[in-house]
Design an enzyme around this catalytic site. Structure first.
Site, PDB file in Angstrom:
ATOM      1  N   HIS A  82       0.840  -1.188   0.000  1.00 48.75           N
ATOM      2  CA  HIS A  82       0.000   0.000   0.000  1.00 48.75           C
ATOM      3  C   HIS A  82       0.874   1.235   0.000  1.00 48.75           C
ATOM      4  O   HIS A  82       1.896   1.277   0.679  1.00 48.75           O
ATOM      5  CB  HIS A  82      -0.901   0.015   1.239  1.00 48.75           C
ATOM      6  N   ASP A 161     -13.474   2.613   7.248  1.00 47.05           N
ATOM      7  CA  ASP A 161     -12.463   3.350   6.482  1.00 47.05           C
ATOM      8  C   ASP A 161     -13.056   3.870   5.174  1.00 47.05           C
ATOM      9  O   ASP A 161     -12.753   4.982   4.761  1.00 47.05           O
ATOM     10  CB  ASP A 161     -11.220   2.494   6.187  1.00 47.05           C
ATOM     11  N   ARG A 168     -12.796  12.438   4.659  1.00 38.23           N
ATOM     12  CA  ARG A 168     -11.538  13.186   4.838  1.00 38.23           C
ATOM     13  C   ARG A 168     -11.136  13.882   3.549  1.00 38.23           C
ATOM     14  O   ARG A 168     -10.598  14.988   3.567  1.00 38.23           O
ATOM     15  CB  ARG A 168     -10.421  12.229   5.286  1.00 38.23           C
ATOM     16  N   SER A 183      -6.092   4.378   8.522  1.00 41.56           N
ATOM     17  CA  SER A 183      -6.807   4.089   7.275  1.00 41.56           C
ATOM     18  C   SER A 183      -6.088   2.977   6.507  1.00 41.56           C
ATOM     19  O   SER A 183      -6.705   1.995   6.058  1.00 41.56           O
ATOM     20  CB  SER A 183      -6.875   5.376   6.442  1.00 41.56           C
ATOM     21  N   LYS A 187      -7.358  -1.365   6.525  1.00 40.46           N
ATOM     22  CA  LYS A 187      -7.652  -2.100   5.277  1.00 40.46           C
ATOM     23  C   LYS A 187      -6.754  -3.322   5.151  1.00 40.46           C
ATOM     24  O   LYS A 187      -7.175  -4.390   4.753  1.00 40.46           O
ATOM     25  CB  LYS A 187      -7.361  -1.200   4.066  1.00 40.46           C
TER      26      LYS A 187
HETATM   27  N1  URA Z   1      -4.083   5.786   1.545  1.00 40.81           N
HETATM   28  C1  URA Z   1      -5.085   5.341   2.351  1.00 40.81           C
HETATM   29  O1  URA Z   1      -5.589   4.247   2.185  1.00 40.81           O
HETATM   30  N2  URA Z   1      -5.501   6.141   3.316  1.00 40.81           N
HETATM   31  C2  URA Z   1      -4.975   7.361   3.548  1.00 40.81           C
HETATM   32  O2  URA Z   1      -5.398   8.012   4.463  1.00 40.81           O
HETATM   33  C3  URA Z   1      -3.941   7.821   2.715  1.00 40.81           C
HETATM   34  C4  URA Z   1      -3.512   7.005   1.710  1.00 40.81           C
END
Ligand code: URA
Length: 441
Positions: A82, A161, A168, A183, A187
């Site tokens: 990620h 999320d 956000r 966040s 995930k």
């Molecule tokens: N990627 C995400 O999944 N969440 C964030 O807050 C920033 C980048």
């Protein structure tokens, strides 16, 4: 418990209890706490921060706000990656196929564009027919059959999320370390990977602007991951200019295809190989196997295995394979206009976020929740930090579908480049790599 008291306590700098955090996440997910109160709490967190304990509680509450996946019946070891978000960051499109072609299954939940930073799903959806919204069953089936799946957040996994991310994005509360860490990690924990490679971006085109903050974010996420039993690697990578040359959905898919064919810009190829090698090295017990895995990753690009995996993955998610085989069939903009340098000198700085916003101006990103996006528009960078440019030389090329938007983007892009008489060193691609394995319990 009253939500307004939780908001007030955070506004006044108090440390929230586990029960308060769980209460908030449960209520917000169930639709009992409205967006305006959640937005107020996010803003209070933005200004007041959270302790590592609060951030861990927030992550776990979000991770358990829906189902959590167990993929071990499909493969004994699953790796995920990620990025914390950046401009021109199309890494997943290349790294996913490389790693899957090397025999390590990749099941990834990706996001849409967030503020100035593009989203992997928006990029993939510029391929006609590509389906990012999969059910958990479809996700599992494709992971088993193809070894590579990239899907959007379902309502089933980490739904808290999904809601907070969209909120956000439109309330100016993206760049808060506890909110980014929770966040991303919620995930990742919900999606069931055994090992996670985090690409923590730092610089003008990232949400995190200083190396010190990037290290804090990376350490925090690594700590949350290892406590949850995951093998973790965090790569702190540079985002003081866009990654590669292309910024914009279809343009980035084209650049990823070129890279999968062994071409593409050098910085992007090198970055993708670093991330892929770190993902492949996670299988081993030794902490640093990445130099050997890098050779395997390179070979998967050279022998066409990664490209074949990409085609297979696009087909499995309903995408038009003919369009990726012949990228001229991908969406294209009506106008292509160069932006040229006013003066000669060295490119000293690039405001990459400004370039991301220019792409939003062109219609390539969203200004508010649910806006449609134009997949064809974007920017191709010609100049990079440290380059010598002459007056009249193109700094970048703008791909637009509308005159007024083109003019707006052009004005913004002009301000994104700082050109001066002094030569400057180009920034490094990678600042630091942190590797950690779960503690024995
Ligand atoms: N990627 C995400 O999944 N969440 C964030 O807050 C920033 C980048």
């Amino acid at each position: 418990m009253r939500v307004v008291e939780i908001i007030e306590r955070k506004r006044d700098g108090a440390e929230l209890t586990t029960a308060e955090i769980e209460y908030f996440i449960r209520g917000y997910t169930a639709g009992e706490i409205p967006d305006y109160q959640a937005a107020a709490l996010c803003m209070a967190i933005y200004f007041r921060g959270m302790t590592p304990r609060e951030t861990t509680d927030l992550t776990l509450a979000m991770a358990h706000s829906g189902a959590t996946l167990d993929l071990h019946d499909i493969a004994p070891f699953i790796v995920d990656k990620h990025s914390s978000g950046g401009v021109g960051d199309k890494t997943t499109l290349v790294v996913g196929p490389i790693v899957a072609a090397c025999g390590l299954p990749v099941g990834k939940m990706s996001g849409r564009g967030l503020a100035f930073s593009g989203g992997t799903l928006d990029k993939l959806e510029s391929i006609p027919g590509f389906q990012a919204d999969l059910t958990i069953e479809q996700f599992r089936k494709q992971l088993q059959e193809v070894g590579l799946v990239v899907a959007g957040q379902t309502h089933e996994l980490a739904p808290a999320d999904g809601k907070l991310y969209a909120l956000r994005d439109v309330t100016g509360t993206v760049p808060a370390i506890p909110l980014i860490a929770s966040s991303i990690m919620a995930k990742k924990i919900a999606a069931g990977a055994d090992a996670i490679v985090l690409d923590v971006k730092v610089g003008s085109g990232a949400f995190i602007k200083t190396l010190e903050e990037a290290e804090r974010l990376a350490q925090l996420m690594v700590e949350i991951g290892t406590r949850s039993g995951r093998r973790m690697t965090a790569i702190i990578s540079d985002m003081s200019q866009p990654l590669g040359r292309a910024v914009g959905n279809a343009l980035e898919v084209i650049e990823a295809i070129e890279t999968l064919h062994g071409g593409g810009p050098e910085d992007f190829r090198e970055h993708a190989l670093t991330v892929a090698a770190e993902m492949l090295a996670m299988r081993r017990d030794a902490v640093d196997e990445s130099h050997k895995e890098r050779r395997r990753a390179k070979e998967a690009l050279r022998n066409g295995a990664a490209w074949e995996k990409f085609r297979e993955f696009v087909a499995a998610q309903g995408g038009d394979v003919a369009a990726v085989e012949d990228p001229r069939r991908l969406p294209r903009a009506a106008y292509i206009a160069p932006l040229t340098a006013d003066t000669a000198g060295y490119v000293q700085a690039i405001d990459a976020a400004m370039i991301g916003i220019a792409v939003v101006d062109l219609g390539g990103g969203r200004e508010k929740k649910g806006d449609p996006i134009d997949p064809a528009v974007g920017v191709i960078m010609h100049a990079r930090i440290g380059d010598r440019v002459e007056a009249g030389q193109p700094l970048c090329e703008i791909h637009a579908n509308d005159d007024a938007r083109l003019a707006q983007a052009e004005a913004r892009l002009r301000r994104a480049f700082t050109i001066g008489p002094e030569p400057v060193e180009p920034p490094p691609l990678i600042h630091r790599i942190l590797r950690a394995r779960p503690r024995e319990s």
